[in-house]
Each structure stands twice: as C-alpha cells, then as structure tokens.
Motif scaffolding. Structure first.
Motif, PDB file in Angstrom:
ATOM      1  N   ARG A 245       2.907  40.636  19.536  1.00  0.00           N
ATOM      2  CA  ARG A 245       2.360  41.829  19.525  1.00  0.00           C
ATOM      3  C   ARG A 245       0.922  41.623  20.447  1.00  0.00           C
ATOM      4  NH1 ARG A 245      -2.162  39.150  15.379  1.00  0.00           N
ATOM      5  NH2 ARG A 245      -0.054  39.181  13.929  1.00  0.00           N
TER       6      ARG A 245
ATOM      7  N   SER B 210      -2.805  43.175  21.752  1.00  0.00           N
ATOM      8  CA  SER B 210      -3.993  44.171  21.584  1.00  0.00           C
ATOM      9  C   SER B 210      -4.436  44.399  22.846  1.00  0.00           C
ATOM     10  CB  SER B 210      -4.437  42.735  20.668  1.00  0.00           C
ATOM     11  OG  SER B 210      -4.520  41.380  20.866  1.00  0.00           O
ATOM     12  N   SER B 211      -5.626  44.938  22.526  1.00  0.00           N
ATOM     13  CA  SER B 211      -6.848  45.088  24.002  1.00  0.00           C
ATOM     14  C   SER B 211      -6.092  45.751  24.332  1.00  0.00           C
ATOM     15  CB  SER B 211      -7.036  43.920  23.604  1.00  0.00           C
ATOM     16  OG  SER B 211      -8.161  42.885  23.153  1.00  0.00           O
TER      17      SER B 211
ATOM     18  N   LYS C   7      -2.123  33.929  24.133  1.00  0.00           N
ATOM     19  CA  LYS C   7      -2.160  35.292  24.895  1.00  0.00           C
ATOM     20  C   LYS C   7      -2.120  35.371  26.598  1.00  0.00           C
ATOM     21  CE  LYS C   7      -4.813  37.389  20.974  1.00  0.00           C
ATOM     22  NZ  LYS C   7      -5.924  37.739  20.937  1.00  0.00           N
TER      23      LYS C   7
ATOM     24  N   GLU D 247      -2.060  32.438  14.107  1.00  0.00           N
ATOM     25  CA  GLU D 247      -2.270  32.682  15.588  1.00  0.00           C
ATOM     26  C   GLU D 247      -2.889  31.910  16.104  1.00  0.00           C
ATOM     27  OE1 GLU D 247      -3.823  36.429  17.548  1.00  0.00           O
ATOM     28  OE2 GLU D 247      -2.631  36.710  15.285  1.00  0.00           O
TER      29      GLU D 247
ATOM     30  N   GLY E 175      -2.670  44.971  28.424  1.00  0.00           N
ATOM     31  CA  GLY E 175      -2.909  44.295  27.048  1.00  0.00           C
ATOM     32  C   GLY E 175      -3.202  42.351  27.206  1.00  0.00           C
TER      33      GLY E 175
END
Length: 419
Positions: free
Chosen positions: A98, A100-101, A407, A402, A112
């Motif tokens: 995934r 994000s941002s 990340k 999560e 991202g």
C-alpha cells in the motif's frame, strides 16, 4: 560453538533466506496458506490433542496451577477459536504494497511511502500454545517470516502446531522455513536467539514481566516491550456516576487476569463521600478486595489500608487500589508515577477536561468514559493483534497487521536529476 548454538543460527539463517522470497508473496497466496492452515488444524485435531495431552500430563506432574493448565489446554473450543482467528485474518485487508502520502514535489517527482514487511520476527512466549498459530497467522499475512519459541511446558503442542503450519506452506508451494519453531527445550536457546541480529529484525516477547525484562536486557535485536498493564480510572467530580459504576466494574471484574484490566481507581475528593461507598459496595459484591489511602479508609469500611508497595502493582486478580485525589493535577501526577503507559481512563462530562486528559496523559490508549478493557486490537478495529506495545518504537498500543510492516519511500520520476 556448541551444537545448540549451531541449531539456532541455522534456524535464523533459514528464516532470513525464506524471507527474501516470501516478502513479495501476493495476498492471494498468503490467504491460501492461512486457509490451508485452518483446514489442517481441523483435520489434524486428534493428533494435536494427543500431543497436547502429553504437555498437560507433564504439567500436572510439575505442579502447574489449574489456571496454567487451562491456558495450556488445546480443547475443541480453543482449536475452533484458532480456526476462526485464521478466517478473520484472511478477511483483513493486506497492508503490504500500500502506498500512502503520495505527493508531487516542486520538480514534478511523485514521492510516497509503501508498506513493506519487517522481514523476520522472533516470538518468545509462555504457556498458551494457541499463540503459535495466532502469531504465525498475523506475521504471514503481513509478509513476514517468523521464528517461534514457546514455553517448555507446551513443547509437544507447539511442535504439533508447527508441523501443521509447515505442511500448509509446503502444500501451497512455499518454503517451509517461512515459519519455524525452536526445536529444543533448553533455556539457553533463548539467549542464543537474542544474539541473531544478523538474521532477525524484531523480537516480540509475550508473557510475564520477568520474561520481557530478560529479553529486553539481553537482546541485540530491537524488542517490542510490554512489561505490565497497570491501568487506572480517574473519576472526575463532573463524572456521570450512573455511567461510572458499570465502567469500573467491567474494567476490574470481567477478566481481572488480563493486561487491560483495571488496577487503580482515583476518585475526586468532591464526590468521594457520596460515591466511594457506592462503588466500593458494588465491587465488594463481586468479590473485589479494596486497598486504599487514608482518606478512602476513613470514608468506607470495606477498604483496607494499602501498603506503599501496593500502589502501581499489577495484581491480575480481584484486588484494586483506591485513592482519593484533590483533582486532575494530582490524578495526573499519580498516573505518571505509577502507570505503565498501557491504558488510562477519565470519567467526566467536562469536555475541556476530557481533551486535556487525552492530550497530556502518556499511555498507549487513553479512554474517555469507556472501560480500559477496550485497549485490544479487535476492539479498536485492527481485527487481530500480536501484542500491545507500551514503548513507542516502532509501535505504541495494539499491534495489528499494519504494525507488522514498516514503510519505505518510493519515488516516481521522469528523468529528474538533483542540481
């Protein structure tokens, strides 16, 4: 290097090698493995329970308490619960991959952050063999390989469950070393495991404070810590007392032996004369022993004088400390001194004070007009959890899928170069 060290290093190395391939496994493949584990748990039920019976018999001979034996027992209900847990994890969205941002920089690059697996996770836990399956399921869904070290009292049970996990991986065409159980009982195995920073990315100990402190103090690997759950409720002078009583009873009485159970009750002095006899009576009827400060003892006969050592204790039993405080500031000071950064709660109808409490109290979960028992992954919408972190790196509070990822930055360019 002795044979035990060689075995643990070999287990760790195989996990690292398996993780290189497994981290890119699709959601479909991971869910297929989890479904196969559920199927095999049912099909291998008789064998699992035969192996579990060996542990139960050994536990009885060793003098384990009835509560410990109950935690050790893989009954039909427990196996059914493991199967249901696997089905729940299958239904959860996969966080891996995934992005994000995602934002465009002035030079037109898109930047991202992508969720990626942590890699290899080591789980060290006590008693409950169902943790073997529960932990493996979450680690697998998040794309991680896992090394499991259960308590010696569940040795046969854990090995039987490990066999099911590895059979499922093989049947789905995956490396069986994606999940491994440390195959020896010796305590030295844990010490060796704690030194495998070359192969293991994170350690998650689950059990008593002694185990967690030992792992934290001796590990070369980052450790997800949760020493204890000393949870408090502060009953403000503007609390709705009709709401307060069932919240306090739920926090203390429903399951007193869990980490999110209530251990300390703080009552504003303006309502203590009226409310303390009410709540003490309700708790007393449920068999709760109350240990209080001098003010509380003077107000209510059912409260015993607390010793200094009682404050900040995780009783995990039907015992509760009670302190009358002057107001918010004294309650906050008490929580800062005796809390464990697990769960803290305020009961109040004062909107401003509630938000002040939420901002200023340092805990993995802060509640307003709700039971401490809600600090749980499933209750907070994570679907399932692998544990509750009371430290802040890299997660704070219940750890779901999560939190079993990290990340990395991803950059999409069209030929940009840095000037």
């Amino acid at each position: 290097m002795n044979a035990l060290e060689k075995d643990i290093i070999s287990v760790s190395r195989r996990a690292r090698q398996a993780s290189r391939a497994f981290q890119s496994a699709s959601s479909e493949i991971k869910n297929r493995v989890l479904a196969k584990i559920a199927d095999l748990l049912d099909k291998r039920r008789a064998f699992i329970q035969e192996e579990n019976a060996k542990d139960l018999e050994s536990g009885k001979k060793a003098g384990l308490s009835s509560a410990m034996l109950d935690r050790l027992h893989l009954s039909d209900a427990v196996i059914d619960s493991m199967i249901a847990g696997l089905e729940e994890v299958i239904s959860l969205p996969d966080p891996v991959g995934r992005i994000s941002s995602l934002a465009r920089r002035p030079n037109e690059m898109l930047v991202g952050r992508m969720n990626v697996p942590l890699g290899v996770i080591g789980m060290i836990y006590e008693s409950r063999p169902n943790v073997t399956v529960d932990a493996a399921a979450l680690c697998l869904k998040a794309g991680n390989c896992v090394i499991l070290r259960g308590g010696s009292e569940a040795f046969h049970s854990n090995n039987a469950l490990a066999g099911v996990l590895q059979e499922a991986l093989i049947l789905c065409g995956l490396n069986e070393n994606t999940v491994q159980v440390i195959p020896v009982k010796e305590r030295e195995a844990v010490s060796v495991l704690l030194r495998q920073e070359k192969y293991i990315d994170l350690l998650i100990p689950r059990g008593g404070e002694g185990l967690i402190r030992f792992v934290s103090e001796n590990s070369r690997i980052p450790v997800l810590k949760h020493y204890k759950g000393v949870c408090h409720i502060f009953v403000d002078r503007l609390a709705d007392l009709d709401k307060a009583t069932p919240i306090i009873l739920n926090g203390k009485v429903q399951r007193p032996g869990v980490c999110n159970a209530l251990e300390g009750l703080l009552i504003h002095q303006d309502i203590a004369e009226h409310y303390l006899p009410v709540i003490a009576g309700a708790l007393h009827r449920h068999g709760v022993r109350l240990l209080g400060c001098e003010k509380a003892v003077k107000i209510e006969a059912n409260i015993e004088q607390a010793d200094d050592s009682d404050w900040g204790t995780e009783f995990l039993d039907l015992i509760l400390t009670v302190k009358v405080v002057e107001g918010y500031d004294e309650a906050k000071e008490y929580i800062e001194r005796y809390g464990s950064q697990h769960t803290e709660c305020i009961l109040t109808e004062d909107y401003s004070l509630a938000h002040k409490f939420v901002r200023e109290i340092d805990a993995s979960a802060v509640m307003v007009n709700a039971s401490t028992r809600f600090n749980d992954g499933s209750q907070l919408g994570l679907g399932a959890e692998i544990g509750i972190s009371t430290t802040k790196l890299h997660a704070y509070g219940p750890m779901g899928l999560e939190e079993l990822t990290t990340k990395k930055f991803v950059v999409f360019g069209e030929g940009q170069v840095r000037s």
